[in-house]
Design an enzyme around this catalytic site. Structure first.
Site, PDB file in Angstrom:
ATOM      1  N   GLU A  65       7.242 -22.043 -25.778  1.00  0.00           N
ATOM      2  CA  GLU A  65       6.419 -22.534 -24.675  1.00  0.00           C
ATOM      3  C   GLU A  65       6.324 -24.061 -24.699  1.00  0.00           C
ATOM      4  OE1 GLU A  65       4.228 -18.811 -26.302  1.00  0.00           O
ATOM      5  OE2 GLU A  65       5.697 -20.276 -27.001  1.00  0.00           O
ATOM      6  N   ALA A 167      31.079   2.971 -39.982  1.00  0.00           N
ATOM      7  CA  ALA A 167      32.210   3.238 -39.106  1.00  0.00           C
ATOM      8  C   ALA A 167      32.811   4.559 -39.556  1.00  0.00           C
ATOM      9  CB  ALA A 167      33.247   2.115 -39.192  1.00  0.00           C
ATOM     10  N   LEU A 217      32.352  -9.154 -47.736  1.00  0.00           N
ATOM     11  CA  LEU A 217      30.996  -9.087 -47.185  1.00  0.00           C
ATOM     12  C   LEU A 217      30.530 -10.442 -46.639  1.00  0.00           C
ATOM     13  CD1 LEU A 217      29.285  -6.850 -49.910  1.00  0.00           C
ATOM     14  CD2 LEU A 217      30.392  -6.127 -47.795  1.00  0.00           C
ATOM     15  N   ARG A 220      33.715 -13.747 -40.919  1.00  0.00           N
ATOM     16  CA  ARG A 220      35.033 -14.368 -40.732  1.00  0.00           C
ATOM     17  C   ARG A 220      35.443 -14.421 -39.260  1.00  0.00           C
ATOM     18  NH1 ARG A 220      35.481 -10.713 -44.750  1.00  0.00           N
ATOM     19  NH2 ARG A 220      36.780  -9.250 -43.553  1.00  0.00           N
ATOM     20  N   GLU A 310      25.722  -1.519 -45.533  1.00  0.00           N
ATOM     21  CA  GLU A 310      27.064  -1.161 -45.081  1.00  0.00           C
ATOM     22  C   GLU A 310      27.706  -0.045 -45.907  1.00  0.00           C
ATOM     23  OE1 GLU A 310      29.870  -3.918 -43.710  1.00  0.00           O
ATOM     24  OE2 GLU A 310      28.423  -5.453 -43.165  1.00  0.00           O
ATOM     25  N   GLY A 312      28.306   2.610 -49.570  1.00  0.00           N
ATOM     26  CA  GLY A 312      28.945   3.798 -48.983  1.00  0.00           C
ATOM     27  C   GLY A 312      27.955   4.903 -48.657  1.00  0.00           C
TER      28      GLY A 312
END
Length: 380
Positions: A65, A167, A217, A220, A310, A312
Site C-alpha cells: 500500500e 512425477a 536439487l 537450473r 521431492e 522418494g
C-alpha cells in the site's frame, strides 16, 4: 432489456476484478523474499486509470500500500486503492498501513481477502471505516487467499508450509523396479519444477534418493536462487561424493538425523561434519510423526518457511501419514511402467476407503503431461 442498475453493478464487478487481477500479478513479484511476511500487491485507481502500483518487495521493506501511494504521489487523494490483503493496523517492522492510507486521503479501499490471523482480522477495515473510508472485501478472494498459503501456515501453525511434489506414470509409478527414475515427465514439466524450486526456501528428500539418484536439487531451468537442500537420514549413510556434499551449493545442505545415532555412528558423524553441510540432530524417535514435527519446528526456527518435498515414496508417505502437508503437486506422464516403485507406500493405511479428503484444482496441461494440484480438505 437489462436495467441500468444491474448493468452498472456488473460493470463495477468486472472493473474490480481487473484491478485486483493486476494487484495479484504485482504481489507475486515478492516471491520468497518477503517471508515471513505474506506476498501483497496494491493498485491505486483514479478516474478509471491506474495512477500508482506497488508490492511488498522484501521482508522489512515498505508494504504494498505504501509503495503504491509513493508511486502515485499527490494524485492518491480521493483515489481507490485495490489491495490483495486487508491493510495492517499494527506496528511491526513498519508503521501500520491504515495510517498511510488515511494520511494520503484515499476515499475507498477494495480488499481481496481479510487478514487470516484471528487476533487482528477486521481491525484494518474497521479503522478505515471509522475514518469515513469505504471498505469492500472479497474481490477475487479465493485467489488472493492463495497468495497467503505459506504465511497462513507459518503464522497459525509455527511450522514451514509443506508442498509435496512428485512425477509419476499413468499407473502410479515414480521409478522402475531398480529405482531409476530420471525424466519421467517432459521438458516443459521439468522446467515448471525448477520454477517451483525457485519459489521455495528448501527442497527435502530422503537419504535413499541421494544414494540412488545423486540429485543436484537446485534451480537450473528457471530464474531465481537455488533453495537450501534438506536430507532426512536415519543412518547417516550418505556418500561423500554426493552432489549435495561436493558442489558449489554444498554449504546450503542440511542433514537431518535422529540424535540417537550420534553415539552409534561417530565415524559417519565426523565425516559429515568435515563436509560443507550442516547437521541437525533431532531428539525424537526416527521414522515417526513426532520426528517430522520436531524437525519442522527446528527448521522453522532457522528461517525455513516453505519446503518442497521431492521424494522418494517412503519420504512422501511419511509426511502424508503424519498429516504434515499443505499441498500436493502431482505431474502425470502419459507412460505405463507396468510395475515399479509406487508413489506412496502403504496406500490402504494412508487413504482407506472412506470419503475423499483431498480436493484439486483444474488440471493443467504442461507439454504432454498433466499437473494435478491438490489440497487437504478443511477438517482433515
Amino acid at each position: 432489456m437489462r436495467g441500468p442498475g444491474r448493468g452498472r453493478g456488473r460493470e463495477m464487478v468486472s472493473m474490480h476484478d481487473a484491478y485486483m487481477e493486476r494487484a495479484i500479478e504485482l504481489a507475486l513479484r515478492g516471491g520468497k523474499y518477503v517471508r515471513p511476511n505474506p506476498m501483497v500487491g496494491a493498485v491505486l485507481v483514479k478516474n478509471g486509470r491506474i495512477i500508482g502500483e506497488g508490492w511488498h518487495r522484501k521482508y522489512g521493506g515498505a508494504h504494498a500500500e505504501v509503495e503504491a501511494i509513493r508511486d502515485a504521489g499527490a494524485d492518491a487523494r480521493d483515489a481507490t486503492l485495490y489491495v490483495t490483503l486487508e491493510p495492517c493496523n499494527h506496528h511491526g517492522k513498519t508503521p501500520p498501513c491504515t495510517g498511510a492510507i488515511i494520511e494520503a486521503g484515499i476515499s475507498e479501499v477494495v480488499i481481496g481477502t481479510p487478514d487470516p490471523n484471528p487476533d487482528v482480522v477486521g481491525g484494518g477495515m474497521a479503522r478505515l471505516e471509522r475514518q469515513g473510508i469505504r471498505a469492500t472485501v472479497g474481490i477475487l478472494g479465493d485467489r488472493c487467499a492463495k497468495l497467503l498459503q505459506v504465511f497462513t501456515v507459518n503464522s497459525l501453525e509455527n511450522r514451514p508450509f509443506i508442498q509435496l511434489k512428485l512425477a509419476q506414470t499413468l499407473d502410479g509409478c515414480i521409478a522402475l523396479s531398480d529405482g531409476s527414475s530420471k525424466w519421467i515427465t517432459g521438458a516443459p514439466a521439468r522446467q515448471r519444477v525448477h520454477e517451483m524450486r525457485a519459489f521455495t526456501d528448501a527442497i527435502l528428500v530422503g537419504a535413499g534418493t541421494v544414494r540412488t539418484d545423486d540429485p543436484m536439487l537446485n534451480v537450473r531451468d528457471a530464474d531465481g536462487e537455488s533453495p537450501r537442500r534438506i536430507v532426512i537420514s536415519n543412518s547417516l549413510d550418505i556418500p561423500s561424493s554426493s552432489n549435495i556434499l561436493t558442489d558449489e551449493d554444498a554449504g546450503s545442505t542440511i542433514i537431518v538425523y535422529p540424535e540417537s545415532l550420534s553415539d552409534d555412528n561417530p565415524d559417519r558423524i565426523e565425516r559429515l561434519k568435515n563436509s560443507a553441510a550442516s547437521l541437525m540432530g533431532i531428539a525424537a524417535p526416527p521414522k515417526t510423526g513426532e520426528f517430522l514435527h520436531t524437525a519442522l519446528e527446528s527448521l522453522f526456527k532457522i528461517g525455513i518457511y516453505h519446503i518442497m518435498v521431492e521424494g522418494g515414496s517412503a519420504t512422501l508417505s511419511s509426511f502424508v501419514q503424519a498429516g504434515l502437508f499443505d499441498r500436493i503437486d502431482c505431474f502425470i506422464a502419459p507412460k505405463i511402467f507396468g510395475g515399479g516403485l509406487r508413489s506412496f507406500k502403504a496406500a490402504e493405511a494412508l487413504f482407506g476407503l472412506g470419503e475423499n479428503w483431498l480436493s484439486f484444482e483444474e488440471p493443467e496441461m504442461i507439454g504432454e503431461d498433466i499437473l494435478l494440484t491438490l489440497y487437504p480438505k478443511q477438517g482433515n
